[in-house]
Scaffold this motif. Structure first.
Motif, PDB file in Angstrom:
ATOM      1  N   ASP A 128       0.813  -1.213   0.000  1.00  0.00           N
ATOM      2  CA  ASP A 128       0.000   0.000   0.000  1.00  0.00           C
ATOM      3  C   ASP A 128       0.847   1.264   0.000  1.00  0.00           C
ATOM      4  OD1 ASP A 128      -2.335  -1.458   0.034  1.00  0.00           O
ATOM      5  OD2 ASP A 128      -2.404  -1.541   2.225  1.00  0.00           O
ATOM      6  N   SER A 129       2.120   1.129   0.269  1.00  0.00           N
ATOM      7  CA  SER A 129       2.987   2.289   0.415  1.00  0.00           C
ATOM      8  C   SER A 129       3.236   2.959  -0.938  1.00  0.00           C
ATOM      9  CB  SER A 129       4.323   1.869   1.022  1.00  0.00           C
ATOM     10  OG  SER A 129       5.194   2.974   1.050  1.00  0.00           O
ATOM     11  N   GLN A 130       3.172   4.268  -0.940  1.00  0.00           N
ATOM     12  CA  GLN A 130       3.496   5.055  -2.124  1.00  0.00           C
ATOM     13  C   GLN A 130       4.946   5.528  -2.093  1.00  0.00           C
ATOM     14  OE1 GLN A 130       1.409   5.578  -4.779  1.00  0.00           O
ATOM     15  NE2 GLN A 130       0.144   4.097  -3.708  1.00  0.00           N
ATOM     16  N   GLU A 131       5.656   5.233  -0.993  1.00  0.00           N
ATOM     17  CA  GLU A 131       7.047   5.641  -0.829  1.00  0.00           C
ATOM     18  C   GLU A 131       7.955   4.781  -1.706  1.00  0.00           C
ATOM     19  OE1 GLU A 131       8.439   8.142   1.178  1.00  0.00           O
ATOM     20  OE2 GLU A 131       6.351   8.773   1.302  1.00  0.00           O
ATOM     21  N   ILE A 132       9.015   5.400  -2.204  1.00  0.00           N
ATOM     22  CA  ILE A 132      10.025   4.674  -2.963  1.00  0.00           C
ATOM     23  C   ILE A 132      10.935   3.973  -1.958  1.00  0.00           C
ATOM     24  CG2 ILE A 132      11.942   4.899  -4.578  1.00  0.00           C
ATOM     25  CD1 ILE A 132       9.280   5.619  -5.850  1.00  0.00           C
ATOM     26  N   ASP A 133      11.167   2.688  -2.140  1.00  0.00           N
ATOM     27  CA  ASP A 133      12.027   1.911  -1.255  1.00  0.00           C
ATOM     28  C   ASP A 133      13.471   2.068  -1.730  1.00  0.00           C
ATOM     29  OD1 ASP A 133      13.213   0.140   0.461  1.00  0.00           O
ATOM     30  OD2 ASP A 133      12.245  -1.649  -0.370  1.00  0.00           O
ATOM     31  N   LEU A 134      14.240   2.909  -1.026  1.00  0.00           N
ATOM     32  CA  LEU A 134      15.619   3.180  -1.436  1.00  0.00           C
ATOM     33  C   LEU A 134      16.554   2.008  -1.146  1.00  0.00           C
ATOM     34  CD1 LEU A 134      15.940   6.922  -0.402  1.00  0.00           C
ATOM     35  CD2 LEU A 134      15.364   5.959  -2.627  1.00  0.00           C
ATOM     36  N   SER A 135      16.096   1.033  -0.371  1.00  0.00           N
ATOM     37  CA  SER A 135      16.955  -0.115  -0.070  1.00  0.00           C
ATOM     38  C   SER A 135      17.156  -1.010  -1.291  1.00  0.00           C
ATOM     39  CB  SER A 135      16.378  -0.920   1.092  1.00  0.00           C
ATOM     40  OG  SER A 135      15.176  -1.557   0.706  1.00  0.00           O
ATOM     41  N   VAL A 136      16.319  -0.868  -2.314  1.00  0.00           N
ATOM     42  CA  VAL A 136      16.448  -1.700  -3.504  1.00  0.00           C
ATOM     43  C   VAL A 136      17.434  -1.113  -4.517  1.00  0.00           C
ATOM     44  CG1 VAL A 136      14.137  -2.685  -3.274  1.00  0.00           C
ATOM     45  CG2 VAL A 136      14.472  -0.666  -4.697  1.00  0.00           C
ATOM     46  N   LEU A 137      17.971   0.060  -4.225  1.00  0.00           N
ATOM     47  CA  LEU A 137      18.931   0.679  -5.132  1.00  0.00           C
ATOM     48  C   LEU A 137      20.279  -0.018  -5.041  1.00  0.00           C
ATOM     49  CD1 LEU A 137      18.201   4.476  -4.537  1.00  0.00           C
ATOM     50  CD2 LEU A 137      17.351   3.022  -6.373  1.00  0.00           C
ATOM     51  N   SER A 138      20.972  -0.105  -6.162  1.00  0.00           N
ATOM     52  CA  SER A 138      22.314  -0.691  -6.180  1.00  0.00           C
ATOM     53  C   SER A 138      23.308   0.303  -5.581  1.00  0.00           C
ATOM     54  CB  SER A 138      22.718  -1.032  -7.618  1.00  0.00           C
ATOM     55  OG  SER A 138      22.944   0.161  -8.349  1.00  0.00           O
ATOM     56  N   GLU A 139      24.507  -0.182  -5.285  1.00  0.00           N
ATOM     57  CA  GLU A 139      25.560   0.701  -4.749  1.00  0.00           C
ATOM     58  C   GLU A 139      25.895   1.792  -5.767  1.00  0.00           C
ATOM     59  OE1 GLU A 139      26.964   1.008  -1.682  1.00  0.00           O
ATOM     60  OE2 GLU A 139      25.366  -0.397  -1.180  1.00  0.00           O
ATOM     61  N   SER A 140      25.922   1.454  -7.046  1.00  0.00           N
ATOM     62  CA  SER A 140      26.223   2.456  -8.081  1.00  0.00           C
ATOM     63  C   SER A 140      25.138   3.526  -8.138  1.00  0.00           C
ATOM     64  CB  SER A 140      26.376   1.789  -9.443  1.00  0.00           C
ATOM     65  OG  SER A 140      27.535   0.989  -9.469  1.00  0.00           O
ATOM     66  N   GLU A 141      23.871   3.121  -7.996  1.00  0.00           N
ATOM     67  CA  GLU A 141      22.781   4.101  -7.976  1.00  0.00           C
ATOM     68  C   GLU A 141      22.904   5.015  -6.756  1.00  0.00           C
ATOM     69  OE1 GLU A 141      19.232   1.772 -10.357  1.00  0.00           O
ATOM     70  OE2 GLU A 141      19.704   1.126  -8.315  1.00  0.00           O
ATOM     71  N   LYS A 142      23.263   4.436  -5.616  1.00  0.00           N
ATOM     72  CA  LYS A 142      23.466   5.249  -4.409  1.00  0.00           C
ATOM     73  C   LYS A 142      24.641   6.204  -4.582  1.00  0.00           C
ATOM     74  CE  LYS A 142      21.459   1.785  -1.351  1.00  0.00           C
ATOM     75  NZ  LYS A 142      21.718   0.755  -0.344  1.00  0.00           N
ATOM     76  N   ASP A 143      25.721   5.744  -5.252  1.00  0.00           N
ATOM     77  CA  ASP A 143      26.867   6.620  -5.526  1.00  0.00           C
ATOM     78  C   ASP A 143      26.471   7.780  -6.438  1.00  0.00           C
ATOM     79  OD1 ASP A 143      28.531   5.110  -3.944  1.00  0.00           O
ATOM     80  OD2 ASP A 143      29.520   4.075  -5.622  1.00  0.00           O
ATOM     81  N   LEU A 144      25.651   7.488  -7.457  1.00  0.00           N
ATOM     82  CA  LEU A 144      25.193   8.559  -8.359  1.00  0.00           C
ATOM     83  C   LEU A 144      24.310   9.556  -7.618  1.00  0.00           C
ATOM     84  CD1 LEU A 144      24.375   6.950 -11.826  1.00  0.00           C
ATOM     85  CD2 LEU A 144      26.227   8.496 -11.227  1.00  0.00           C
ATOM     86  N   ILE A 145      23.456   9.065  -6.731  1.00  0.00           N
ATOM     87  CA  ILE A 145      22.618   9.960  -5.942  1.00  0.00           C
ATOM     88  C   ILE A 145      23.497  10.866  -5.088  1.00  0.00           C
ATOM     89  CG2 ILE A 145      20.994  10.059  -3.998  1.00  0.00           C
ATOM     90  CD1 ILE A 145      19.607   7.595  -5.231  1.00  0.00           C
ATOM     91  N   GLU A 146      24.517  10.281  -4.467  1.00  0.00           N
ATOM     92  CA  GLU A 146      25.421  11.082  -3.640  1.00  0.00           C
ATOM     93  C   GLU A 146      26.142  12.131  -4.481  1.00  0.00           C
ATOM     94  OE1 GLU A 146      29.158  10.553  -0.579  1.00  0.00           O
ATOM     95  OE2 GLU A 146      27.884   8.823  -0.992  1.00  0.00           O
ATOM     96  N   HIS A 147      26.585  11.740  -5.679  1.00  0.00           N
ATOM     97  CA  HIS A 147      27.223  12.695  -6.592  1.00  0.00           C
ATOM     98  C   HIS A 147      26.266  13.850  -6.911  1.00  0.00           C
ATOM     99  CE1 HIS A 147      28.983  14.422 -10.193  1.00  0.00           C
ATOM    100  NE2 HIS A 147      27.857  14.170 -10.815  1.00  0.00           N
ATOM    101  N   CYS A 148      25.034  13.516  -7.238  1.00  0.00           N
ATOM    102  CA  CYS A 148      24.043  14.549  -7.575  1.00  0.00           C
ATOM    103  C   CYS A 148      23.757  15.447  -6.376  1.00  0.00           C
ATOM    104  CB  CYS A 148      22.757  13.898  -8.082  1.00  0.00           C
ATOM    105  SG  CYS A 148      22.944  13.064  -9.663  1.00  0.00           S
ATOM    106  N   GLU A 149      23.638  14.864  -5.203  1.00  0.00           N
ATOM    107  CA  GLU A 149      23.392  15.661  -3.995  1.00  0.00           C
ATOM    108  C   GLU A 149      24.552  16.618  -3.727  1.00  0.00           C
ATOM    109  OE1 GLU A 149      20.762  15.796  -1.842  1.00  0.00           O
ATOM    110  OE2 GLU A 149      19.580  14.376  -2.995  1.00  0.00           O
TER     111      GLU A 149
END
Length: 165
Positions: A128-149
């Motif tokens: 039922d959750s509309q939230e994005i589950d960030l735990s399913v992101l790969s390490e590379s996706e998390k690295d890109l998010i950190e770069h963008c932030e």
């Protein structure tokens, strides 16, 4: 003398783990995984059409510079980037659409690779959750998010030089 058009970008990993991989390798890894999982939209106009119907579905928007003299495409890219910023979609500028094309495994095609949307990983449709589950992101996706932030507040986004091969 300081050149205002130059934006400092760290070349090491953005995950905090020393010497993991450069950001261009993260882009290659993210694109490869997203392509296998069918989580990409390729082309400027398809990206705009997708975002007009689904503003929460995109995680990254990779853009390559428009060819010099193509003011119509440049205007569309600027509007797309503003839309992405307004809707918390991470924009990553890269140096070449041809390199993006090769990263995705395309060689002989006339498709537009000036913009690629990477969608969020698919989640459980029965929750039922509309939230994005960030735990399913790969390490590379998390690295890109950190770069963008880390580069979010710069007036001019850094352009990531992608590997030649």
């Amino acid at each position: 003398m300081y050149d205002e058009s130059v934006v400092p970008v760290k070349m090491e990993s953005f995950s905090g783990v020393a010497a993991k991989s450069p950001i261009s390798h993260c882009i290659k890894t993210v694109l490869g995984r997203a392509c296998v999982e069918k989580r990409v939209t390729i082309g400027l106009l398809p990206a705009i059409q997708y975002l007009s119907k689904n503003t929460n579905g995109a995680l990254f928007c990779l853009t390559a510079a428009a060819p010099p003299g193509d003011s119509a495409t440049h205007m569309q890219e600027v509007l797309l980037q503003a839309f992405c910023a307004e809707n918390d979609i991470y924009v990553i500028k890269v140096d070449s659409d041809q390199k993006l094309k090769r990263m995705l495994g395309f060689s002989e095609t006339r498709m537009d690779f000036s913009c690629i949307l990477v969608h969020y990983p698919y989640t459980d449709p029965f929750t039922d959750s509309q939230e994005i589950d960030l735990s399913v992101l790969s390490e590379s996706e998390k690295d890109l998010i950190e770069h963008c932030e880390n580069n979010w507040d710069y007036a001019q986004m850094p352009v990531i030089k992608l590997p030649e091969k």
